[in-house]
Design a protein around this motif. Sequence first.
Motif, PDB file in Angstrom:
ATOM      1  N   SER A  18      33.169  21.262  44.496  1.00 32.14           N
ATOM      2  CA  SER A  18      32.657  22.630  44.661  1.00 32.14           C
ATOM      3  C   SER A  18      33.667  23.519  45.371  1.00 32.14           C
ATOM      4  O   SER A  18      33.879  24.675  44.988  1.00 32.14           O
ATOM      5  CB  SER A  18      31.340  22.619  45.438  1.00 32.14           C
ATOM      6  OG  SER A  18      30.344  21.956  44.701  1.00 32.14           O
ATOM      7  N   VAL A  19      34.308  23.000  46.413  1.00 32.46           N
ATOM      8  CA  VAL A  19      35.321  23.774  47.140  1.00 32.46           C
ATOM      9  C   VAL A  19      36.512  24.067  46.224  1.00 32.46           C
ATOM     10  O   VAL A  19      37.039  25.184  46.204  1.00 32.46           O
ATOM     11  CB  VAL A  19      35.764  23.038  48.425  1.00 32.46           C
ATOM     12  CG1 VAL A  19      36.995  23.677  49.030  1.00 32.46           C
ATOM     13  CG2 VAL A  19      34.626  23.018  49.432  1.00 32.46           C
ATOM     14  N   GLY A  20      36.914  23.069  45.443  1.00 35.55           N
ATOM     15  CA  GLY A  20      38.017  23.276  44.493  1.00 35.55           C
ATOM     16  C   GLY A  20      37.679  24.314  43.443  1.00 35.55           C
ATOM     17  O   GLY A  20      38.501  25.175  43.109  1.00 35.55           O
ATOM     18  N   ALA A  21      36.447  24.275  42.928  1.00 31.97           N
ATOM     19  CA  ALA A  21      36.021  25.263  41.930  1.00 31.97           C
ATOM     20  C   ALA A  21      35.981  26.660  42.536  1.00 31.97           C
ATOM     21  O   ALA A  21      36.408  27.631  41.910  1.00 31.97           O
ATOM     22  CB  ALA A  21      34.650  24.889  41.373  1.00 31.97           C
ATOM     23  N   LEU A  22      35.492  26.752  43.775  1.00 30.98           N
ATOM     24  CA  LEU A  22      35.446  28.049  44.450  1.00 30.98           C
ATOM     25  C   LEU A  22      36.852  28.608  44.665  1.00 30.98           C
ATOM     26  O   LEU A  22      37.105  29.791  44.428  1.00 30.98           O
ATOM     27  CB  LEU A  22      34.720  27.912  45.784  1.00 30.98           C
ATOM     28  CG  LEU A  22      34.527  29.195  46.578  1.00 30.98           C
ATOM     29  CD1 LEU A  22      33.701  30.194  45.789  1.00 30.98           C
ATOM     30  CD2 LEU A  22      33.875  28.900  47.912  1.00 30.98           C
ATOM     31  N   ALA A  23      37.772  27.747  45.087  1.00 34.16           N
ATOM     32  CA  ALA A  23      39.156  28.189  45.287  1.00 34.16           C
ATOM     33  C   ALA A  23      39.778  28.630  43.964  1.00 34.16           C
ATOM     34  O   ALA A  23      40.475  29.653  43.895  1.00 34.16           O
ATOM     35  CB  ALA A  23      39.989  27.077  45.916  1.00 34.16           C
ATOM     36  N   GLY A  24      39.519  27.883  42.908  1.00 35.03           N
ATOM     37  CA  GLY A  24      40.053  28.237  41.594  1.00 35.03           C
ATOM     38  C   GLY A  24      39.503  29.561  41.087  1.00 35.03           C
ATOM     39  O   GLY A  24      40.252  30.413  40.604  1.00 35.03           O
ATOM     40  N   LEU A  25      38.190  29.749  41.204  1.00 28.08           N
ATOM     41  CA  LEU A  25      37.582  30.999  40.761  1.00 28.08           C
ATOM     42  C   LEU A  25      38.074  32.187  41.573  1.00 28.08           C
ATOM     43  O   LEU A  25      38.330  33.262  41.030  1.00 28.08           O
ATOM     44  CB  LEU A  25      36.054  30.908  40.854  1.00 28.08           C
ATOM     45  CG  LEU A  25      35.375  30.067  39.778  1.00 28.08           C
ATOM     46  CD1 LEU A  25      33.900  29.883  40.097  1.00 28.08           C
ATOM     47  CD2 LEU A  25      35.546  30.715  38.422  1.00 28.08           C
ATOM     48  N   THR A  26      38.226  31.980  42.880  1.00 25.82           N
ATOM     49  CA  THR A  26      38.712  33.059  43.738  1.00 25.82           C
ATOM     50  C   THR A  26      40.113  33.488  43.329  1.00 25.82           C
ATOM     51  O   THR A  26      40.409  34.681  43.225  1.00 25.82           O
ATOM     52  CB  THR A  26      38.695  32.617  45.213  1.00 25.82           C
ATOM     53  OG1 THR A  26      37.360  32.256  45.563  1.00 25.82           O
ATOM     54  CG2 THR A  26      39.178  33.715  46.126  1.00 25.82           C
ATOM     55  N   SER A  27      40.984  32.523  43.076  1.00 30.03           N
ATOM     56  CA  SER A  27      42.354  32.882  42.695  1.00 30.03           C
ATOM     57  C   SER A  27      42.392  33.572  41.337  1.00 30.03           C
ATOM     58  O   SER A  27      43.144  34.527  41.135  1.00 30.03           O
ATOM     59  CB  SER A  27      43.262  31.651  42.713  1.00 30.03           C
ATOM     60  OG  SER A  27      42.859  30.723  41.725  1.00 30.03           O
ATOM     61  N   VAL A  28      41.557  33.141  40.401  1.00 27.05           N
ATOM     62  CA  VAL A  28      41.518  33.782  39.082  1.00 27.05           C
ATOM     63  C   VAL A  28      41.036  35.222  39.206  1.00 27.05           C
ATOM     64  O   VAL A  28      41.617  36.146  38.624  1.00 27.05           O
ATOM     65  CB  VAL A  28      40.616  32.983  38.109  1.00 27.05           C
ATOM     66  CG1 VAL A  28      40.305  33.782  36.864  1.00 27.05           C
ATOM     67  CG2 VAL A  28      41.270  31.667  37.744  1.00 27.05           C
ATOM     68  N   VAL A  29      39.971  35.440  39.990  1.00 25.05           N
ATOM     69  CA  VAL A  29      39.445  36.794  40.165  1.00 25.05           C
ATOM     70  C   VAL A  29      40.482  37.691  40.834  1.00 25.05           C
ATOM     71  O   VAL A  29      40.677  38.844  40.437  1.00 25.05           O
ATOM     72  CB  VAL A  29      38.124  36.764  40.970  1.00 25.05           C
ATOM     73  CG1 VAL A  29      37.711  38.150  41.412  1.00 25.05           C
ATOM     74  CG2 VAL A  29      37.022  36.123  40.150  1.00 25.05           C
ATOM     75  N   MET A  30      41.170  37.164  41.826  1.00 24.57           N
ATOM     76  CA  MET A  30      42.187  37.975  42.521  1.00 24.57           C
ATOM     77  C   MET A  30      43.318  38.353  41.569  1.00 24.57           C
ATOM     78  O   MET A  30      43.789  39.494  41.581  1.00 24.57           O
ATOM     79  CB  MET A  30      42.729  37.229  43.739  1.00 24.57           C
ATOM     80  CG  MET A  30      41.671  36.899  44.728  1.00 24.57           C
ATOM     81  SD  MET A  30      41.695  37.665  46.321  1.00 24.57           S
ATOM     82  CE  MET A  30      43.286  38.112  46.713  1.00 24.57           C
ATOM     83  N   ILE A  31      43.762  37.421  40.744  1.00 24.77           N
ATOM     84  CA  ILE A  31      44.847  37.705  39.796  1.00 24.77           C
ATOM     85  C   ILE A  31      44.381  38.717  38.759  1.00 24.77           C
ATOM     86  O   ILE A  31      45.127  39.634  38.388  1.00 24.77           O
ATOM     87  CB  ILE A  31      45.346  36.407  39.127  1.00 24.77           C
ATOM     88  CG1 ILE A  31      46.046  35.521  40.143  1.00 24.77           C
ATOM     89  CG2 ILE A  31      46.252  36.710  37.943  1.00 24.77           C
ATOM     90  CD1 ILE A  31      47.237  36.159  40.824  1.00 24.77           C
ATOM     91  N   LEU A  32      43.151  38.576  38.271  1.00 27.01           N
ATOM     92  CA  LEU A  32      42.632  39.544  37.299  1.00 27.01           C
ATOM     93  C   LEU A  32      42.528  40.935  37.915  1.00 27.01           C
ATOM     94  O   LEU A  32      42.845  41.939  37.268  1.00 27.01           O
ATOM     95  CB  LEU A  32      41.267  39.093  36.776  1.00 27.01           C
ATOM     96  CG  LEU A  32      41.278  37.903  35.824  1.00 27.01           C
ATOM     97  CD1 LEU A  32      39.855  37.451  35.511  1.00 27.01           C
ATOM     98  CD2 LEU A  32      42.023  38.224  34.551  1.00 27.01           C
ATOM     99  N   MET A  33      42.098  41.018  39.170  1.00 29.49           N
ATOM    100  CA  MET A  33      42.008  42.322  39.839  1.00 29.49           C
ATOM    101  C   MET A  33      43.393  42.921  40.041  1.00 29.49           C
ATOM    102  O   MET A  33      43.587  44.126  39.866  1.00 29.49           O
ATOM    103  CB  MET A  33      41.287  42.177  41.179  1.00 29.49           C
ATOM    104  CG  MET A  33      39.791  41.988  41.038  1.00 29.49           C
ATOM    105  SD  MET A  33      38.954  41.709  42.599  1.00 29.49           S
ATOM    106  CE  MET A  33      39.358  43.186  43.501  1.00 29.49           C
TER     107      MET A  33
END
Length: 192
Positions: A18-33
């Motif tokens: 879950s922590v890994g998925a959260l970190a992955g999603l956070t980085s993807v959202v930041m890059i998209l923004m």
Amino acid sequence: MAEAFSSVGLDFASTLISVGALAGLTSVVMILMLGQSRILFAMSRDHLLPPGLGVVHHRYGTPYRITIATGVAVALLAGFLPIGTLAELVNIGTLFAFVLVSIAVIVLRRTRPDLPRAFRVPFVPVLPILSALACLYLMLNLPADTWVRFAGWMALGFVVYVVYGRRYSRLAGAEGEAAAARATADRGARGG
């Protein structure tokens, strides 16, 4: 995966996933923004959006107004739309952009072979065509309501372009006329 590990009593593995998925999603959202703010910055520099949005911060050298506006828009969307809906909208938008880039590779190779390129796509036109088809296939597998929302966003973008961008765009002025003259001269020189 996290739920599967949790159901067999491996809570530590579930938490780690879950922590890994959260970190992955956070980085993807930041890059998209970041990517979205840079696209909007380029559009404001071309006057497709008000140039005041593209003001660069005097100290940090970043387009802070666009970055803040993008952050606020993303926060509002995240606050009012279900995560699944947002994910589908991001997917269809990203896939559509990839389709356009794939097609642009072929078009620019033919219409502007003189452009300097830091990277050349191999196996043109086969690879860009396969890329565009793969992205279209993935887009077609998204739900119909995602297509309706996508059409709405595209219509909104078209309205912004017609109401503001077309009138103020650099391509609408003297720079655009000069670019059109160069393109016509280039086509004439190539015999097309």
